[in-house]
Design an enzyme around this catalytic site. Sequence first.
Site, PDB file in Angstrom:
ATOM      1  N   ASP A  95       0.844  -1.182   0.000  1.00  0.00           N
ATOM      2  CA  ASP A  95       0.000   0.000   0.000  1.00  0.00           C
ATOM      3  C   ASP A  95       0.889   1.244   0.000  1.00  0.00           C
ATOM      4  O   ASP A  95       1.629   1.489   0.953  1.00  0.00           O
ATOM      5  CB  ASP A  95      -0.858  -0.032   1.287  1.00  0.00           C
ATOM      6  CG  ASP A  95      -2.211   0.573   1.082  1.00  0.00           C
ATOM      7  OD1 ASP A  95      -2.298   1.570   0.371  1.00  0.00           O
ATOM      8  OD2 ASP A  95      -3.184   0.044   1.671  1.00  0.00           O
ATOM      9  N   ASP A 196      -2.941   4.654  -2.604  1.00  0.00           N
ATOM     10  CA  ASP A 196      -3.986   5.259  -1.783  1.00  0.00           C
ATOM     11  C   ASP A 196      -4.476   6.578  -2.402  1.00  0.00           C
ATOM     12  O   ASP A 196      -3.661   7.397  -2.864  1.00  0.00           O
ATOM     13  CB  ASP A 196      -3.363   5.536  -0.403  1.00  0.00           C
ATOM     14  CG  ASP A 196      -4.375   5.910   0.658  1.00  0.00           C
ATOM     15  OD1 ASP A 196      -5.240   5.083   0.955  1.00  0.00           O
ATOM     16  OD2 ASP A 196      -4.284   7.039   1.199  1.00  0.00           O
ATOM     17  N   GLU A 249      -6.620   3.623  -5.809  1.00  0.00           N
ATOM     18  CA  GLU A 249      -7.856   3.895  -5.082  1.00  0.00           C
ATOM     19  C   GLU A 249      -8.345   5.265  -5.530  1.00  0.00           C
ATOM     20  O   GLU A 249      -7.653   6.267  -5.342  1.00  0.00           O
ATOM     21  CB  GLU A 249      -7.601   3.900  -3.575  1.00  0.00           C
ATOM     22  CG  GLU A 249      -8.912   4.007  -2.813  1.00  0.00           C
ATOM     23  CD  GLU A 249      -8.755   4.541  -1.409  1.00  0.00           C
ATOM     24  OE1 GLU A 249      -9.614   4.252  -0.567  1.00  0.00           O
ATOM     25  OE2 GLU A 249      -7.785   5.263  -1.139  1.00  0.00           O
ATOM     26  N   HIS A 323     -11.103  -2.435   4.502  1.00  0.00           N
ATOM     27  CA  HIS A 323     -10.907  -1.926   5.860  1.00  0.00           C
ATOM     28  C   HIS A 323     -11.590  -0.581   6.099  1.00  0.00           C
ATOM     29  O   HIS A 323     -11.500  -0.051   7.203  1.00  0.00           O
ATOM     30  CB  HIS A 323      -9.406  -1.789   6.096  1.00  0.00           C
ATOM     31  CG  HIS A 323      -8.809  -0.761   5.171  1.00  0.00           C
ATOM     32  ND1 HIS A 323      -8.714  -0.967   3.813  1.00  0.00           N
ATOM     33  CD2 HIS A 323      -8.337   0.493   5.397  1.00  0.00           C
ATOM     34  CE1 HIS A 323      -8.212   0.104   3.239  1.00  0.00           C
ATOM     35  NE2 HIS A 323      -7.971   1.011   4.180  1.00  0.00           N
ATOM     36  N   ASP A 324     -12.199   0.003   5.081  1.00  0.00           N
ATOM     37  CA  ASP A 324     -12.882   1.288   5.250  1.00  0.00           C
ATOM     38  C   ASP A 324     -14.394   1.141   5.248  1.00  0.00           C
ATOM     39  O   ASP A 324     -15.114   2.137   5.290  1.00  0.00           O
ATOM     40  CB  ASP A 324     -12.518   2.252   4.097  1.00  0.00           C
ATOM     41  CG  ASP A 324     -11.081   2.725   4.168  1.00  0.00           C
ATOM     42  OD1 ASP A 324     -10.534   2.812   5.280  1.00  0.00           O
ATOM     43  OD2 ASP A 324     -10.515   3.008   3.098  1.00  0.00           O
TER      44      ASP A 324
HETATM   45  C1  NOJ Z   1      -7.907   5.500   2.042  1.00  0.00           C
HETATM   46  C2  NOJ Z   1      -7.569   4.426   3.007  1.00  0.00           C
HETATM   47  O1  NOJ Z   1      -8.129   3.227   2.554  1.00  0.00           O
HETATM   48  C3  NOJ Z   1      -8.100   4.877   4.354  1.00  0.00           C
HETATM   49  O2  NOJ Z   1      -8.059   3.845   5.298  1.00  0.00           O
HETATM   50  C4  NOJ Z   1      -7.330   6.088   4.774  1.00  0.00           C
HETATM   51  O3  NOJ Z   1      -7.868   6.602   5.970  1.00  0.00           O
HETATM   52  C5  NOJ Z   1      -7.374   7.169   3.713  1.00  0.00           C
HETATM   53  N1  NOJ Z   1      -7.164   6.669   2.402  1.00  0.00           N
HETATM   54  C6  NOJ Z   1      -6.318   8.203   3.967  1.00  0.00           C
HETATM   55  O4  NOJ Z   1      -5.043   7.668   3.702  1.00  0.00           O
END
Ligand code: NOJ
Length: 548
Positions: A95, A196, A249, A323-324
């Site tokens: 990541d 990210d 992402e 995870h989000d």
């Molecule tokens: C996306 C990540 O998946 C998340 O967990 C994170 O808080 C934000 N980007 C900021 O890096």
Amino acid sequence: MNLGKKVVYQIYPKSFYDSNNDGLGDIRGIIEKIDYLAKLNIDFIWFNPFFVSPQYDNGYDIADYRKIDPKFGTMEDFEELSAKLKEHNIGIMLDMVFNHCSTEHEWFKKALAGDPKYQAYFYLRDPKPDGSLPNNWQSKFGGPAWAKFGDTGKYYLHLYAPQQADLDWHNPDVRQEAFDIVNFWRSKGVSGFRFDVLNVIGKDTVLVDSTDPVEEKKLYTDTPVVQEYIKELNANSFGQDAESITVGEMSSTTIENSIKYSNPDEHELSMVFSFHHLKVDYDNGEKWSLVPFDFKKLKQIMFDWQSGMDKGNGWQALFWNNHDQPWALNRFGDPVHYREKSAEMLATTTHLLRGTPYIYMGEELGMVDPSYKSMDNYVDIEAINAYDELVKTHTPEEAFKIVHSKARDNSRTPMHWDDSEYAGFSQSKPWLIPTDQDEINAEKELASGEIFDYYQKLIKLRKSEDVISDGHFSPLLEDDDQVFAYLRTLNDEKLAVFNNFYGKETEIDVPADLQASGHVLISNYGRQLDSLPAKLTLKPYESLAFKF
Ligand code: NOJ
């Protein structure tokens, strides 16, 4: 590389397996579980960041991109993990968090100490003449997107937490740092990279006030320069490796931009993550709300993306969980009455689409949101800020209910290995407490469950059936308000997929050209058919994939 044949598994290292009983997962813990991982026949593992970090945002605030955080292990542990995964043909996807770095990173510290080279790494701005913040942008975790830059009188931009300072990608030195970091990990044999929030790296040079939140995102999202920078990153790092696999992402992106990011002719990324389909249980775009999910909208969004990306030769990462996100099973399935069937139905829906499927750890066990009773159980900065805001307009009970259903901590709880006090994750009290492990755990699932086995079958099918990996997509039964159906086609092969999204039986009219003979490729009710009838009844949460 045929991306359509690959399956990625996501591990949140902090919560996978704790080998040294300090309550946090670690790399040696992952090594101990390789046999379990190999059973799924996955191709890559995406690891959420385990680099040195003060953990204000669980590792997405990186203080040293080249070092493993001692909380997770050592470089030797990483190398051992990498070698052992290789024995099972599993690659590593790291990541890379390059929109921002931790305010404890040496770049930020040197900037604060007055070094102009490093000050140019960040968005430092003066307050407005009236002394107010440089602009009115909001941080994605709540509150203003600006924080005081020491006692210099200036402010630095942070689109996320104040401990995550945005890096200025307009500065070629910043871009070079990113190339060097990716190349450092490539030299360690890593060929997979997840980037990210990559589409927000191209902020305008003049950071103007926004008029509303929707317009505000446009000021820093998907700007044309993002593509330019990704092309550079590609050419100077992972693009030199024919076997690399990359995913960006992309926050609040469009199909049009995602085609550009992922069409191989553009030489940018292998694929993209987009999130529109996971906002169908937001009330008017507001995540911190409680409304049932809008099935028709979900279908429309997924159909549009599948058709659009197919037409433009873009490539999607297929997923429900990460995870989000709270668990998809709680949002779109029925974890109480049909946990297994609805978990399998959700898996079928995504795994047979056009793209590369991602499985979030524990999804293959049918894991669900923890049954927490109090805010004391939550640790995520986003959830805590959201609760503080919500209680201003809701009762504490209502506010808690919303956080309970939307918090990112839902999916970050430790993996359930067995039914012991800490779910076999650790002997010590974990950083997040597991619940419901007596019902749902790997030991039980492997002995007598059906979800894991079903995932194994789906993964196997993607590898053996070219119509799944390479076929085109077209929607079926677009107006049906209960069934998510589609057709995949490759030359003269056809695959029709039917998924009942609800706990009640339903009858569908099979299109005339599909009332033909063939065989069932997969069914979560063990159904056998040698032709599709004119009328097909689907049981609660039934999935059926029929090949002609
Ligand atoms: C996306 C990540 O998946 C998340 O967990 C994170 O808080 C934000 N980007 C900021 O890096």
